[in-house]
Design an enzyme around this catalytic site. Structure first.
Site, PDB file in Angstrom:
ATOM      1  N   ASP A  12       6.505   2.983   0.478  1.00 49.46           N
ATOM      2  CA  ASP A  12       6.060   1.652   0.024  1.00 49.46           C
ATOM      3  C   ASP A  12       6.831   1.202  -1.208  1.00 49.46           C
ATOM      4  O   ASP A  12       7.284   2.031  -2.008  1.00 49.46           O
ATOM      5  CB  ASP A  12       4.557   1.718  -0.276  1.00 49.46           C
ATOM      6  CG  ASP A  12       3.954   0.332  -0.445  1.00 49.46           C
ATOM      7  OD1 ASP A  12       4.547  -0.654   0.050  1.00 49.46           O
ATOM      8  OD2 ASP A  12       2.882   0.234  -1.075  1.00 49.46           O
ATOM      9  N   TRP A  17      10.495  -3.699  -5.339  1.00 52.72           N
ATOM     10  CA  TRP A  17      11.691  -3.180  -6.015  1.00 52.72           C
ATOM     11  C   TRP A  17      12.789  -4.255  -6.012  1.00 52.72           C
ATOM     12  O   TRP A  17      13.418  -4.518  -7.030  1.00 52.72           O
ATOM     13  CB  TRP A  17      12.187  -1.919  -5.290  1.00 52.72           C
ATOM     14  CG  TRP A  17      13.415  -1.322  -5.888  1.00 52.72           C
ATOM     15  CD1 TRP A  17      13.476  -0.419  -6.904  1.00 52.72           C
ATOM     16  CD2 TRP A  17      14.777  -1.602  -5.521  1.00 52.72           C
ATOM     17  NE1 TRP A  17      14.783  -0.118  -7.189  1.00 52.72           N
ATOM     18  CE2 TRP A  17      15.603  -0.827  -6.360  1.00 52.72           C
ATOM     19  CE3 TRP A  17      15.371  -2.429  -4.560  1.00 52.72           C
ATOM     20  CZ2 TRP A  17      16.988  -0.847  -6.279  1.00 52.72           C
ATOM     21  CZ3 TRP A  17      16.757  -2.460  -4.475  1.00 52.72           C
ATOM     22  CH2 TRP A  17      17.551  -1.675  -5.328  1.00 52.72           C
ATOM     23  N   ARG A  25      14.108  -9.371  -0.346  1.00 51.67           N
ATOM     24  CA  ARG A  25      13.315  -8.192   0.043  1.00 51.67           C
ATOM     25  C   ARG A  25      14.115  -7.219   0.914  1.00 51.67           C
ATOM     26  O   ARG A  25      13.964  -6.004   0.812  1.00 51.67           O
ATOM     27  CB  ARG A  25      12.063  -8.644   0.817  1.00 51.67           C
ATOM     28  CG  ARG A  25      11.043  -9.391  -0.022  1.00 51.67           C
ATOM     29  CD  ARG A  25       9.887  -9.850   0.857  1.00 51.67           C
ATOM     30  NE  ARG A  25       9.264  -8.728   1.546  1.00 51.67           N
ATOM     31  CZ  ARG A  25       8.365  -7.914   1.010  1.00 51.67           C
ATOM     32  NH1 ARG A  25       7.965  -8.103  -0.228  1.00 51.67           N
ATOM     33  NH2 ARG A  25       7.859  -6.921   1.703  1.00 51.67           N
ATOM     34  N   HIS A  29      14.764  -2.892   1.478  1.00 47.45           N
ATOM     35  CA  HIS A  29      14.708  -2.063   2.687  1.00 47.45           C
ATOM     36  C   HIS A  29      16.045  -1.334   2.883  1.00 47.45           C
ATOM     37  O   HIS A  29      16.079  -0.190   3.316  1.00 47.45           O
ATOM     38  CB  HIS A  29      14.401  -2.923   3.914  1.00 47.45           C
ATOM     39  CG  HIS A  29      13.049  -3.565   3.860  1.00 47.45           C
ATOM     40  ND1 HIS A  29      11.903  -2.886   3.517  1.00 47.45           N
ATOM     41  CD2 HIS A  29      12.644  -4.848   4.095  1.00 47.45           C
ATOM     42  CE1 HIS A  29      10.864  -3.711   3.553  1.00 47.45           C
ATOM     43  NE2 HIS A  29      11.287  -4.900   3.891  1.00 47.45           N
ATOM     44  N   ASN A  60       3.195  -4.819  10.613  1.00 45.22           N
ATOM     45  CA  ASN A  60       4.442  -5.374  10.044  1.00 45.22           C
ATOM     46  C   ASN A  60       5.088  -6.445  10.929  1.00 45.22           C
ATOM     47  O   ASN A  60       5.908  -7.222  10.461  1.00 45.22           O
ATOM     48  CB  ASN A  60       5.464  -4.265   9.760  1.00 45.22           C
ATOM     49  CG  ASN A  60       5.136  -3.419   8.553  1.00 45.22           C
ATOM     50  OD1 ASN A  60       5.569  -2.272   8.445  1.00 45.22           O
ATOM     51  ND2 ASN A  60       4.374  -3.956   7.602  1.00 45.22           N
ATOM     52  N   ARG A 180       2.501   8.775  -0.885  1.00 45.09           N
ATOM     53  CA  ARG A 180       2.704   7.322  -0.837  1.00 45.09           C
ATOM     54  C   ARG A 180       3.407   6.908  -2.122  1.00 45.09           C
ATOM     55  O   ARG A 180       2.944   7.234  -3.218  1.00 45.09           O
ATOM     56  CB  ARG A 180       1.389   6.563  -0.701  1.00 45.09           C
ATOM     57  CG  ARG A 180       1.644   5.053  -0.619  1.00 45.09           C
ATOM     58  CD  ARG A 180       0.409   4.227  -0.435  1.00 45.09           C
ATOM     59  NE  ARG A 180       0.788   2.837  -0.224  1.00 45.09           N
ATOM     60  CZ  ARG A 180       0.266   2.019   0.673  1.00 45.09           C
ATOM     61  NH1 ARG A 180      -0.692   2.445   1.457  1.00 45.09           N
ATOM     62  NH2 ARG A 180       0.683   0.772   0.786  1.00 45.09           N
ATOM     63  N   ILE A 187      -4.223   4.303   2.428  1.00 48.24           N
ATOM     64  CA  ILE A 187      -3.645   4.998   3.581  1.00 48.24           C
ATOM     65  C   ILE A 187      -2.983   3.994   4.535  1.00 48.24           C
ATOM     66  O   ILE A 187      -2.079   4.341   5.290  1.00 48.24           O
ATOM     67  CB  ILE A 187      -4.730   5.834   4.314  1.00 48.24           C
ATOM     68  CG1 ILE A 187      -5.355   6.864   3.355  1.00 48.24           C
ATOM     69  CG2 ILE A 187      -4.182   6.536   5.545  1.00 48.24           C
ATOM     70  CD1 ILE A 187      -4.390   7.866   2.743  1.00 48.24           C
ATOM     71  N   SER A 188      -3.446   2.752   4.512  1.00 49.03           N
ATOM     72  CA  SER A 188      -2.834   1.675   5.303  1.00 49.03           C
ATOM     73  C   SER A 188      -2.593   2.040   6.769  1.00 49.03           C
ATOM     74  O   SER A 188      -1.515   1.792   7.319  1.00 49.03           O
ATOM     75  CB  SER A 188      -1.510   1.220   4.672  1.00 49.03           C
ATOM     76  OG  SER A 188      -1.734   0.726   3.375  1.00 49.03           O
TER      77      SER A 188
HETATM   78  C1  FPP Z   1       7.111  -0.876   2.783  1.00 50.61           C
HETATM   79  O1  FPP Z   1       7.584  -1.603   1.653  1.00 50.61           O
HETATM   80  C2  FPP Z   1       8.234  -0.497   3.647  1.00 50.61           C
HETATM   81  C3  FPP Z   1       8.406  -0.975   4.909  1.00 50.61           C
HETATM   82  C4  FPP Z   1       7.487  -1.934   5.531  1.00 50.61           C
HETATM   83  C5  FPP Z   1       9.596  -0.592   5.707  1.00 50.61           C
HETATM   84  C6  FPP Z   1      10.198   0.742   5.457  1.00 50.61           C
HETATM   85  C7  FPP Z   1      11.584   0.743   5.965  1.00 50.61           C
HETATM   86  C8  FPP Z   1      12.648   1.386   5.417  1.00 50.61           C
HETATM   87  C9  FPP Z   1      12.503   2.301   4.294  1.00 50.61           C
HETATM   88  C10 FPP Z   1      14.065   1.195   5.899  1.00 50.61           C
HETATM   89  C11 FPP Z   1      14.342   1.460   7.312  1.00 50.61           C
HETATM   90  C12 FPP Z   1      13.777   2.708   7.844  1.00 50.61           C
HETATM   91  C13 FPP Z   1      14.489   3.754   8.351  1.00 50.61           C
HETATM   92  C14 FPP Z   1      13.778   4.904   8.967  1.00 50.61           C
HETATM   93  C15 FPP Z   1      15.956   3.796   8.311  1.00 50.61           C
HETATM   94  P1  FPP Z   1       7.105  -3.092   1.449  1.00 50.61           P
HETATM   95  O2  FPP Z   1       8.115  -3.999   2.057  1.00 50.61           O
HETATM   96  O3  FPP Z   1       5.714  -3.270   1.978  1.00 50.61           O
HETATM   97  O4  FPP Z   1       7.127  -3.205  -0.109  1.00 50.61           O
HETATM   98  P2  FPP Z   1       6.196  -4.131  -1.021  1.00 50.61           P
HETATM   99  O5  FPP Z   1       4.787  -3.587  -0.866  1.00 50.61           O
HETATM  100  O6  FPP Z   1       6.756  -3.921  -2.367  1.00 50.61           O
HETATM  101  O7  FPP Z   1       6.341  -5.535  -0.522  1.00 50.61           O
END
Ligand code: FPP
Length: 242
Positions: A12, A17, A25, A29, A60, A180, A187-188
């Site tokens: 998360d 970040w 955003r 990722h 998502n 997390r 736990i989402s």
């Molecule tokens: C949560 O952060 C993260 C995700 C919804 C996606 C996770 C994906 C990756 C790390 C990259 C691709 C994955 C792989 C396996 C190569 P958020 O966007 O919810 O963050 P925020 O809560 O700060 O908005």
């Protein structure tokens, strides 16, 4: 040092970040995918048997279309770029979730790498994709119900082990440690059934910054915890002595 056999991670904080640095955003990722690479490598080197990453939840899909498409592209890139690293390191790639909902440009390299790595034995890397813990349980109940209706399973014999066999995580070691990132303490809808006795760790680091040194800190903390599984501390000590 006591190592967890199976580590689950809720990755998360990518969006925050990026936004705190004035970036889109998706940049969060993208850097987050580098963390995935580093943590996978480190886990394999350390000797963790199973690593399960929450990469895309059932919920998502409701994010802005550009973000969803960008995440799908990052997944494809990961599967293609890491293919030889995964195979050379004897890692088995698995996926859990409603995989059929993913676009073919992701499912094609995913199925290919799953098949190519199927006999690898050093570590299982499971990507939770279009995954929800409740959805996973509902799917298991549907399949179990079908088997009861078909006379393959007697309802009165169903216990924890029977139910576990219907889950996509069946066959993996129990989740010992759930991490997390980002400081949120939720736990989402991640591995709901599977974390029954997991140690939970909420780390105040955003996922794009989470690298192997943070994983090592989590593992040190894990080793220092006493896991009682419903027993008393004294019982655990006498078990060790006997
Ligand atoms: C949560 O952060 C993260 C995700 C919804 C996606 C996770 C994906 C990756 C790390 C990259 C691709 C994955 C792989 C396996 C190569 P958020 O966007 O919810 O963050 P925020 O809560 O700060 O908005």
């Amino acid at each position: 040092m006591t190592l967890p056999r199976h580590v689950g991670i809720i990755m998360d904080g990518n969006g925050r970040w990026a936004q705190s640095r004035g970036k889109p955003r998706l940049e969060g990722h993208r850097v987050g995918a580098d963390s995935v690479r580093d943590i996978t490598r480190a886990s394999r080197e350390i000797g963790i048997e199973a690593l399960t990453l929450y990469a895309f939840s059932s919920q998502n899909w409701l994010r802005p279309i550009d973000e969803v498409t960008g995440l799908m592209q990052l997944l494809r890139e990961f599967l293609i770029d890491e293919r030889s690293e995964i195979l050379d390191n004897q890692i088995r790639l698995e996926a859990i979730g409603d995989i059929e909902k993913l676009p073919p440009f992701v499912t094609e390299p995913l199925h290919e790498l799953r098949a190519a790595s199927a006999n690898n034995t050093k570590m299982v890397l499971t990507l939770a994709l279009s995954y929800g813990g409740r959805e996973s349980i509902a799917r298991a109940v549907r399949e179990l119900g079908r088997d009861v209706a078909a006379g393959k399973l007697a309802a009165e014999t169903i216990d924890v082990d029977t139910f576990d066999r219907y889950l996509p995580t069946h066959g993996l070691p129990p989740v010992d440690l759930l991490i997390r990132t980002s400081g949120e303490q939720r736990i989402s809808n991640f591995l709901l059934w599977e974390i029954a006795y997991a140690e939970l760790m909420f780390i105040d680091v955003q996922w794009p910054e989470f690298r192997r040194e943070h994983l090592r800190t989590c593992l040190d903390q894990y080793a220092a915890r006493e896991r009682r599984f419903g027993l008393t501390s004294a019982q655990l000590t006498s078990d060790v002595e006997s």
